[in-house]
Design a protein around this motif. Structure first.
Motif, PDB file in Angstrom:
ATOM      1  N   SER A  99       9.652   3.502  -4.135  1.00  0.00           N
ATOM      2  CA  SER A  99       8.868   2.542  -3.899  1.00  0.00           C
ATOM      3  C   SER A  99       8.934   1.413  -4.766  1.00  0.00           C
ATOM      4  CB  SER A  99       7.415   3.198  -3.987  1.00  0.00           C
ATOM      5  OG  SER A  99       7.276   3.630  -5.382  1.00  0.00           O
ATOM      6  N   LYS A 150       2.469   4.947  -7.985  1.00  0.00           N
ATOM      7  CA  LYS A 150       1.317   4.489  -7.006  1.00  0.00           C
ATOM      8  C   LYS A 150       1.158   2.805  -6.972  1.00  0.00           C
ATOM      9  CE  LYS A 150       0.046   8.612  -5.897  1.00  0.00           C
ATOM     10  NZ  LYS A 150       1.114   9.499  -6.494  1.00  0.00           N
ATOM     11  N   SER A 151       0.622   2.204  -5.998  1.00  0.00           N
ATOM     12  CA  SER A 151       0.809   0.994  -5.861  1.00  0.00           C
ATOM     13  C   SER A 151       0.152   0.211  -7.017  1.00  0.00           C
ATOM     14  CB  SER A 151       0.062   0.335  -4.586  1.00  0.00           C
ATOM     15  OG  SER A 151      -1.509   0.854  -4.694  1.00  0.00           O
ATOM     16  N   ARG A 163       0.865  -1.201  -0.067  1.00  0.00           N
ATOM     17  CA  ARG A 163      -0.015   0.077   0.118  1.00  0.00           C
ATOM     18  C   ARG A 163       1.005   1.145   0.061  1.00  0.00           C
ATOM     19  NH1 ARG A 163      -2.237  -0.115   4.917  1.00  0.00           N
ATOM     20  NH2 ARG A 163      -0.919  -1.705   5.568  1.00  0.00           N
ATOM     21  N   ASP A 164       0.347   2.414  -0.737  1.00  0.00           N
ATOM     22  CA  ASP A 164       1.035   3.398  -0.812  1.00  0.00           C
ATOM     23  C   ASP A 164       1.239   4.071   0.627  1.00  0.00           C
ATOM     24  OD1 ASP A 164       1.259   3.381  -3.495  1.00  0.00           O
ATOM     25  OD2 ASP A 164      -0.358   4.636  -3.829  1.00  0.00           O
ATOM     26  N   GLU A 165       0.438   3.834   1.543  1.00  0.00           N
ATOM     27  CA  GLU A 165       0.469   4.609   2.935  1.00  0.00           C
ATOM     28  C   GLU A 165       1.562   4.034   3.686  1.00  0.00           C
ATOM     29  OE1 GLU A 165      -2.301   2.818   1.662  1.00  0.00           O
ATOM     30  OE2 GLU A 165      -3.028   4.843   0.813  1.00  0.00           O
ATOM     31  N   VAL A 166       2.103   2.877   3.352  1.00  0.00           N
ATOM     32  CA  VAL A 166       3.349   2.442   4.147  1.00  0.00           C
ATOM     33  C   VAL A 166       4.692   2.881   3.993  1.00  0.00           C
ATOM     34  CG1 VAL A 166       2.220   0.122   4.453  1.00  0.00           C
ATOM     35  CG2 VAL A 166       3.813   0.150   2.556  1.00  0.00           C
ATOM     36  N   ARG A 206       6.784   9.269   2.909  1.00  0.00           N
ATOM     37  CA  ARG A 206       6.792  10.269   1.572  1.00  0.00           C
ATOM     38  C   ARG A 206       7.175  11.544   1.950  1.00  0.00           C
ATOM     39  NH1 ARG A 206       1.267   8.712  -1.081  1.00  0.00           N
ATOM     40  NH2 ARG A 206       2.340  10.331  -2.496  1.00  0.00           N
ATOM     41  N   LYS A 250     -13.635   7.679  -2.667  1.00  0.00           N
ATOM     42  CA  LYS A 250     -13.364   8.664  -1.515  1.00  0.00           C
ATOM     43  C   LYS A 250     -14.993   8.812  -0.759  1.00  0.00           C
ATOM     44  CE  LYS A 250     -11.657  13.307  -0.447  1.00  0.00           C
ATOM     45  NZ  LYS A 250     -11.257  14.516  -1.132  1.00  0.00           N
TER      46      LYS A 250
END
Length: 190
Positions: free
Chosen positions: A43, A15-16, A2-5, A8, A162
């Protein structure tokens, strides 16, 4: 992943979903030597290094903020098979061992020179390029045509949900062109 891990900043990151397609197209193996040119946050380097721990990864980046993020992400994920190279491609590639694979996420206008340098080091290299701008697609197409190389072009368009009050809306991200070519039995460049 996941991008959040990832740690940044204001540095661009693959992006993932695009990273998943790009890593699949790279076709990495146990003994791969990967150049990640324009590594950004690292990443792609981190995910490749974790996916194949015996792979040697060179994360090439010229921006100081990005270099720090790559180092932080390398440490966070214990990706000891990543070597961070500070500098601009193609000159930063010259003293590195020949790659078996290359991921190009950014070249700051030196795409043709970067591609030629990589192919001079290994004419059988597998390359995956991510581009956003149509001008960059055109530049890659021109280089491929000049060298009589066939490539696969995939456009990845991702939308993520979202929450907007009681509703869920899909928010589109920029489309990314994933261009892949070369590898075992691939065309040599002259």
């Amino acid at each position: 992943m996941r991008d959040e891990v990832f740690i940044r900043g204001a540095v661009p990151m693959t992006k993932s979903e695009v990273r998943a397609v790009s890593l699949s197209k790279l076709e990495l193996g146990q003994d791969s030597i990967l150049y990640d040119v324009g590594a950004g946050t690292g990443s792609v380097s981190v995910e490749a290094a974790r996916l194949i721990p015996t792979c040697r990864v060179y994360a090439i980046e010229k921006k100081p903020e990005a270099i720090e993020l790559i180092k932080l992400n390398k440490e966070k994920f214990s990706a000891d098979n990543i070597t961070v190279i500070e500098g601009s491609a193609p000159s930063a590639l010259l003293d590195l061992e020949a790659p078996t694979h290359a991921f190009i996420g950014g070249t700051s206008g030196t795409m043709g020179d970067v591609l030629q340098t990589i192919f001079d080091k290994n004419p059988e290299v597998r390359i995956v390029i991510n581009v956003l701008a149509l001008e960059s697609v055109s530049e890659v197409l021109s280089w491929l045509k000049e060298h009589s190389i066939e490539a696969e072009f995939v456009q990845v368009q991702v939308s993520k949900g979202k929450t907007a009050g009681p509703y869920h809306m899909m928010m589109g991200q920029n489309p990314v062109y994933v261009i892949s070519f070369g590898g075992e039995g691939g065309a040599a460049v002259e």
